[in-house]
Motif scaffolding. Structure first.
Motif, PDB file in Angstrom:
ATOM      1  N   ASN A   4     -37.838  41.601  33.169  1.00  0.00           N
ATOM      2  CA  ASN A   4     -36.826  42.073  32.224  1.00  0.00           C
ATOM      3  C   ASN A   4     -35.923  40.954  31.714  1.00  0.00           C
ATOM      4  N   LEU A   5     -36.097  39.743  32.210  1.00  0.00           N
ATOM      5  CA  LEU A   5     -35.277  38.610  31.772  1.00  0.00           C
ATOM      6  C   LEU A   5     -35.951  37.956  30.565  1.00  0.00           C
ATOM      7  N   LYS A   6     -35.740  38.518  29.392  1.00  0.00           N
ATOM      8  CA  LYS A   6     -36.414  38.029  28.187  1.00  0.00           C
ATOM      9  C   LYS A   6     -35.866  36.683  27.716  1.00  0.00           C
ATOM     10  N   GLN A  65     -49.847  13.884  29.313  1.00  0.00           N
ATOM     11  CA  GLN A  65     -48.924  14.921  29.767  1.00  0.00           C
ATOM     12  C   GLN A  65     -49.663  16.235  29.980  1.00  0.00           C
ATOM     13  N   LEU A  66     -49.264  16.921  31.034  1.00  0.00           N
ATOM     14  CA  LEU A  66     -49.753  18.259  31.347  1.00  0.00           C
ATOM     15  C   LEU A  66     -48.523  19.136  31.560  1.00  0.00           C
ATOM     16  N   LYS A  67     -48.441  20.275  30.836  1.00  0.00           N
ATOM     17  CA  LYS A  67     -47.206  21.053  30.821  1.00  0.00           C
ATOM     18  C   LYS A  67     -47.502  22.543  30.888  1.00  0.00           C
ATOM     19  N   PHE A  68     -46.641  23.259  31.627  1.00  0.00           N
ATOM     20  CA  PHE A  68     -46.666  24.722  31.670  1.00  0.00           C
ATOM     21  C   PHE A  68     -45.263  25.235  31.342  1.00  0.00           C
ATOM     22  N   ARG A  69     -45.215  26.274  30.515  1.00  0.00           N
ATOM     23  CA  ARG A  69     -43.926  26.856  30.138  1.00  0.00           C
ATOM     24  C   ARG A  69     -44.050  28.374  30.088  1.00  0.00           C
ATOM     25  N   GLN A  70     -43.117  29.048  30.745  1.00  0.00           N
ATOM     26  CA  GLN A  70     -43.067  30.503  30.777  1.00  0.00           C
ATOM     27  C   GLN A  70     -41.815  30.980  30.043  1.00  0.00           C
ATOM     28  N   LYS A  71     -42.011  31.810  29.025  1.00  0.00           N
ATOM     29  CA  LYS A  71     -40.895  32.368  28.264  1.00  0.00           C
ATOM     30  C   LYS A  71     -40.746  33.839  28.619  1.00  0.00           C
ATOM     31  N   GLY A  72     -39.681  34.140  29.337  1.00  0.00           N
ATOM     32  CA  GLY A  72     -39.439  35.504  29.779  1.00  0.00           C
ATOM     33  C   GLY A  72     -40.055  35.772  31.133  1.00  0.00           C
ATOM     34  N   LEU A  73     -39.365  36.567  31.942  1.00  0.00           N
ATOM     35  CA  LEU A  73     -39.852  36.931  33.264  1.00  0.00           C
ATOM     36  C   LEU A  73     -39.388  38.352  33.558  1.00  0.00           C
ATOM     37  N   LYS A  90     -50.569  32.577  25.732  1.00  0.00           N
ATOM     38  CA  LYS A  90     -50.912  33.951  26.091  1.00  0.00           C
ATOM     39  C   LYS A  90     -49.670  34.839  26.008  1.00  0.00           C
ATOM     40  N   GLU A  91     -49.742  35.899  25.231  1.00  0.00           N
ATOM     41  CA  GLU A  91     -48.651  36.867  25.132  1.00  0.00           C
ATOM     42  C   GLU A  91     -49.000  38.108  25.953  1.00  0.00           C
ATOM     43  N   TRP A  92     -48.113  38.435  26.903  1.00  0.00           N
ATOM     44  CA  TRP A  92     -48.356  39.546  27.795  1.00  0.00           C
ATOM     45  C   TRP A  92     -47.827  40.856  27.192  1.00  0.00           C
ATOM     46  N   GLN A  93     -48.209  41.962  27.809  1.00  0.00           N
ATOM     47  CA  GLN A  93     -47.845  43.270  27.288  1.00  0.00           C
ATOM     48  C   GLN A  93     -46.346  43.535  27.348  1.00  0.00           C
ATOM     49  N   ASN A  94     -45.633  42.912  28.286  1.00  0.00           N
ATOM     50  CA  ASN A  94     -44.192  43.123  28.395  1.00  0.00           C
ATOM     51  C   ASN A  94     -43.378  42.208  27.477  1.00  0.00           C
ATOM     52  N   GLY A  95     -44.055  41.460  26.586  1.00  0.00           N
ATOM     53  CA  GLY A  95     -43.358  40.616  25.628  1.00  0.00           C
ATOM     54  C   GLY A  95     -43.143  39.187  26.070  1.00  0.00           C
ATOM     55  N   THR A  96     -43.452  38.851  27.301  1.00  0.00           N
ATOM     56  CA  THR A  96     -43.315  37.475  27.775  1.00  0.00           C
ATOM     57  C   THR A  96     -44.546  36.669  27.378  1.00  0.00           C
ATOM     58  N   LYS A 148     -31.614  29.328  29.831  1.00  0.00           N
ATOM     59  CA  LYS A 148     -31.157  30.712  29.728  1.00  0.00           C
ATOM     60  C   LYS A 148     -30.309  30.857  28.472  1.00  0.00           C
ATOM     61  N   GLN A 149     -30.574  31.897  27.700  1.00  0.00           N
ATOM     62  CA  GLN A 149     -29.849  32.152  26.463  1.00  0.00           C
ATOM     63  C   GLN A 149     -28.919  33.346  26.636  1.00  0.00           C
ATOM     64  N   PHE A 150     -27.736  33.225  26.021  1.00  0.00           N
ATOM     65  CA  PHE A 150     -26.736  34.282  26.032  1.00  0.00           C
ATOM     66  C   PHE A 150     -26.302  34.550  24.601  1.00  0.00           C
ATOM     67  N   ALA A 151     -26.037  35.798  24.288  1.00  0.00           N
ATOM     68  CA  ALA A 151     -25.606  36.174  22.940  1.00  0.00           C
ATOM     69  C   ALA A 151     -24.462  37.178  23.038  1.00  0.00           C
ATOM     70  N   TYR A 152     -23.413  36.927  22.271  1.00  0.00           N
ATOM     71  CA  TYR A 152     -22.275  37.842  22.208  1.00  0.00           C
ATOM     72  C   TYR A 152     -21.718  37.810  20.790  1.00  0.00           C
ATOM     73  N   ARG A 153     -21.948  38.909  20.068  1.00  0.00           N
ATOM     74  CA  ARG A 153     -21.530  39.004  18.679  1.00  0.00           C
ATOM     75  C   ARG A 153     -22.093  37.815  17.898  1.00  0.00           C
TER      76      ARG A 153
END
Length: 389
Positions: A288-290, A278-286, A234-240, A321-326
């Motif tokens: 403003n924490l994309k 196996q039964l699994k749940f995964r949330q991508k983004g929360l 399921k893709e939510w309106q805020n992009g998560t 958690k992902q971080f990006a710098y240059r």
């Protein structure tokens, strides 16, 4: 287009990947640098396959019509990608809706293969594939193990005797084999950006042969591999996105062997049952924490057979958690398996650095725990084979 048997095209492709064993070897095991038997895993639409070969290892348990994408990861798994100390090969069947019905058929030296895909409506379609072995299609059914022919040896001196002539008889096997598998997929889109996919899989492999030589052996083996998987995204309106997934997969195998040599007669029966749920749940983004991902899973293992009967429950929590710098991309992850003996903490780190636009340096570090593996078992004196444990 790849050389070799079309029934084994997935593994023909895998063998040219870094770290996977050389081409020409059978596909009954996935041996990869740095991992022992059973530590690397092959999955089909999320279902782990515990056996991936059939008669003569020329037909893999994965139908080439059901493998639109193959992902190979070696020792670089994020915290949410499970408990695997070796490599992981994810085979994904097609899930894009087709505008019109599709039918394919193929006859090879070993089997016949058919595939069909039918759209139910503009948001759902069903696909199915079926294979079955063909015997004696090109004539001849014997398998010459030593490639010997009836011939008379030249005479000569040996151990003090002269002028002796001996004849070596042809040594051959005439196997009775049967392999068939079926795949059924239903996938589509629901309202409000919700996608789903359900996959069913089943395979049967039977082999029986008499080996008439100095060993004078007889063996037959029957294996059943099957499973079902389901996923809802399921893709939510805020992009998560939120994702629920589950699978049940298992293998049942039984092998009977007889070696009626007068000096060492052996009659063995070996059975093996292994399954995983196996039964699994995964949330991508929360909010403003994309770049934050977290979730949990529950895994149940069951192994049984002639020498083993055991079960295991594995609840797990993970966060990334992902971080990006240059040009630097960094991913930090932590996984915790809640076992009877306590918490098994597994921190994991992956880093990618892009420089000079066309070059990427990748490195990773992590702790990986695995609970379902293969161990060597002595079936008879001087004979060993691996079993799930």
């Amino acid at each position: 287009s790849m050389p070799g048997s079309s029934d084994n095209s997935v593994f023909n492709v895998l063998r040219i990947m870094p770290g996977i064993r050389a081409s020409g070897e059978p596909s009954d095991e996935l041996y990869i640098w740095g991992s022992s038997p059973g530590e690397s895993r092959v999955t089909l639409d999320g279902m782990p396959l515990f056996a991936v070969q059939s008669y003569n290892s020329n037909i893999s348990y994965i139908n080439p019509y059901m493998s639109s994408e193959v992902r190979y990861k070696r020792s670089i798994l994020c915290a949410g990608e499970g408990s695997q100390t070796g490599a992981e090969v994810d085979v994904i069947s097609g899930s894009n809706p087709q505008p019109r019905p599709v039918f394919k058929a193929m006859i090879g030296t070993m089997s016949a293969n058919i595939f069909g895909s039918i759209p139910i409506n503009d948001k759902c379609f069903v696909s199915m594939a079926y294979r079955h072995t063909l015997q004696d299609i090109f004539g001849g059914s014997s398998f010459d193990a030593y490639r010997k022919e009836n011939r008379e040896n030249s005479t000569g001196e040996h151990s003090g005797s002269t002028g002796s002539a001996t004849t070596e008889n042809e040594v051959s096997i005439e196997p009775d084999y049967d392999f068939q598998d079926v795949n059924l997929n239903v996938s589509g889109t629901l309202a409000r950006n919700t996608k789903y996919k359900v996959s069913l899989y089943g395979a049967m492999d039977y082999l029986d042969y008499d080996f008439e030589d100095t060993l004078n052996t007889r063996m037959n083996q029957t294996s059943y591999q099957g499973g079902i998987s389901a996923k809802v995204n399921k893709e939510w309106q805020n992009g998560t996105t939120s994702e629920f997934s589950s699978f049940l997969s298992g293998l049942q195998s039984r092998q009977n062997g007889l070696s009626p040599v007068e000096t060492h007669k052996t009659d063995s029966v070996f059975s093996e049952n292994v399954s995983e749920f196996q039964l699994k749940f995964r949330q991508k983004g929360l909010a403003n924490l994309k770049n934050l991902s977290f979730g949990g899973e529950l895994s149940l293992y069951d192994v049984g057979g002639s020498y083993l009967d055991d079960q295991l429950v594995q609840p797990s929590l993970f966060a990334e958690k992902q971080f990006a710098y240059r040009g630097l991309n960094l991913e930090l992850g932590l996984r915790a398996d809640i076992m009877k003996s306590g918490l098994n903490w597994q921190p994991r780190l992956m880093m990618k650095y892009t420089f000079l636009k066309n070059f990427i340096l990748t490195t990773s570090w992590g702790i990986y725990d695995q609970y379902l593996v293969k161990d060597p078992l002595r079936s008879t004196d001087g004979s060993y084979q691996f079993h799930w444990d």
